[in-house]
Design an enzyme around this catalytic site. Sequence first.
Site, PDB file in Angstrom:
ATOM      1  CG  HIS A  66     -55.585  25.340  10.923  1.00  0.00           C
ATOM      2  ND1 HIS A  66     -56.105  24.122  10.495  1.00  0.00           N
ATOM      3  CD2 HIS A  66     -56.542  25.536  12.068  1.00  0.00           C
ATOM      4  CE1 HIS A  66     -56.885  23.614  11.166  1.00  0.00           C
ATOM      5  NE2 HIS A  66     -57.476  24.368  12.015  1.00  0.00           N
TER       6      HIS A  66
ATOM      7  CG  HIS B 104     -50.657  24.141  11.254  1.00  0.00           C
ATOM      8  ND1 HIS B 104     -51.641  23.828  12.040  1.00  0.00           N
ATOM      9  CD2 HIS B 104     -50.967  23.560  10.062  1.00  0.00           C
ATOM     10  CE1 HIS B 104     -52.716  23.216  11.368  1.00  0.00           C
ATOM     11  NE2 HIS B 104     -52.321  23.127  10.190  1.00  0.00           N
TER      12      HIS B 104
ATOM     13  CG  ASP C 295     -52.843  23.602   6.722  1.00  0.00           C
ATOM     14  OD1 ASP C 295     -52.276  22.577   6.882  1.00  0.00           O
ATOM     15  OD2 ASP C 295     -53.650  23.891   7.516  1.00  0.00           O
TER      16      ASP C 295
ATOM     17  CE  LYS D  91     -69.731  57.460  -4.189  1.00  0.00           C
ATOM     18  NZ  LYS D  91     -69.784  55.946  -4.323  1.00  0.00           N
TER      19      LYS D  91
ATOM     20  CG  ASP E  66     -72.680  50.802  -8.058  1.00  0.00           C
ATOM     21  OD1 ASP E  66     -72.103  50.842  -6.735  1.00  0.00           O
ATOM     22  OD2 ASP E  66     -74.041  50.557  -8.227  1.00  0.00           O
TER      23      ASP E  66
ATOM     24  CD  GLU F 239     -72.319  54.739  -6.054  1.00  0.00           C
ATOM     25  OE1 GLU F 239     -72.654  54.298  -4.511  1.00  0.00           O
ATOM     26  OE2 GLU F 239     -71.458  54.179  -6.380  1.00  0.00           O
TER      27      GLU F 239
END
Length: 489
Positions: free
Chosen positions: A43, A55, A57, A199, A201, A343
Site C-alpha cells: 500500500h 506499508h 497489510d 494451438k 485457447d 484456434e
Amino acid sequence: MAPPDPLATYRAKRDPARTAEPVPAADQPLPVGDDDTFVVQEHHTPRGRTGQRVHWDLRLERDGVLKSWAVPKGPPTEPGVNRLAVPTEDHPLEYASFAGTITAGEYGGGQVSIWDAGRYATEKWADDHVTVSFDGRRLSGRYVVFRLPDGTWNVRKLDADPVVDAPVAAGVPEDLTPMLAAIGELPRADDPRWGYEFKWDGVRALAHVRGGRVRLRARSGNDVTATYPELHRLPEVLSGHDAVVDGEVVALDGRGRPDFGLLQGRMHRTGPEVARMAAAAPVTYLVFDLLALDGENLLGLPYTERRERLDALGLASDRWVTTPWFRGNGEQVQAASLENGLEGVVAKRLDSVYRPGGRGPDWRKVKNLRTQSVVVGGWRPGEGRRAGGIGSLLVGVHDDTGRLVFAGHVGTGFTARALADLAPLLTPRATPPFADALPREVTRDARWVEPLLVGEVRYGEWTREGRLRHPAWRGLRDDVAAADVVVEP
C-alpha cells in the site's frame, strides 16, 4: 439480539460512492469460506508533495472476514526476525482480490497492489497469538502473529523454507520468459523439417516443480500459482522428478474443447472464491515442452528431443495432460483443428532450440481466426440494458516507437458477467493514455483508465487508419503484459 457486525468499522471509514474498494451492504450476510485464504497487499500512500509512504497489510480469512494487520516493514521472509504488526479493522473477503487506486482524500488513499497471496493452514488461533503455515509465492512455512505484554503485536517466521528458492537447473530461472511463435503461413507439405501441434485457447504458463512444490508463472511473469489451486498436486504426477515444463492453462467445455470464455472467471482471482471455483469448474494444464529435468538444462536440445523426453515422463492425470505432436502432415493437422473448433496450429522446426522470450521463424502459429491483444485505455457509458455501466471499451496497441496508440472501440462480445467483473479492475485517470489524437465522437463521453489491463479481441481486418474493423471482445489476458502489446502481423 443480533450479533455485532464485524465490518461496521470498515464501512464507517469508507464511502462506496467514492472508493474503488469493495464495500458490501450492511444487510448482506457474511460469505462462508474455508478459512484458508491469505493475501498481503502493498500500500503506497502520498507523503508530502512528492514523497510516498509504503506499508504492507497481512490479511487472513477467518469467520467470513479478513483479519488484518498493517506491517510497516513488510512480513519477514527469514526465520527469527520480528516485525511490528498493527491490528486493523476486519475487511470483507472480497478485499482479497482488490488491487487499484483509492482516491486521494479518502481513507487509505493511494495505490494498492497484491504482494503475495495463496493458501494457509491454521495451527492455533487464540486471542493473543495466531500460528499458521503459508503456501504463497513469497511467504511459505510457519509464522506466528503474537501480542507482546505491552499490547503491541509482532509477526515472526518460525522456520526455514522447506524448499530452497533456487532454479531447477542452471540457466532456467523462475522468471524465465516463454518462447513465442510468430504468425505465419503453414509450411509447404513437402517440407520435412517441421512438426505440428494444436494451438490451444487458454493462457500460457510455465510450471516450475521442485521438491514436491509447483510455481506457475504466466507469460507476463506474474505468479499465478494461487489462481489455479487444482494444479497444486501436479508434482505427484512427476513421481519425484524436478522439472520445468511449458504449457497452456485451459478451461474445457462440455465437449472437452478449450473455451477461452469459461476461463475468464478464473483470471485475476486470489480470494477465497478461488477454491470453490476450482472445485466447481477445474482447469486443465496442457503441457507441450520440457525445459529442465532433475537439474539438467534442456533449452539447447532440439525440439524433437525435448518432446520425446517429455513423452517418456508419461504425464497423465485429470488436470495435467501432455499434448500430441505430429511430424509433418501439417495440412491434416490444420484440418483437424478446424473440424474440432480449435484456434489453429503451431508449426515448429524439428531442430529448433528453446529461445526464452524469442519470437522468431522457428515457431509459426497459423490461426483459424484473427485475434489481437489490446490494452484497455478507457470506456464509454452504455445505453439501454447497459445504461449506468460500461457500453464499450476504448483500446490500443503500441507502435514501433513504444507509444500507445488508439486502435478502436469494442462494444460486442461481452456478457453481463464479463462487464461486471471488468469494472472493478479499471483504475480511473483524468487524461487519455493514448498518444495520438482521438475522434471527437470518442472523447466527448469517454472515461479514461490507466493502461494496465490487457484483453483479446476477434476482428475482421485492420483499416488504413490503424483501427480494428468489427472487433469483438474475447476476454482478459493475464498472461500478457501491457507493454508487450503490439500489432500482431
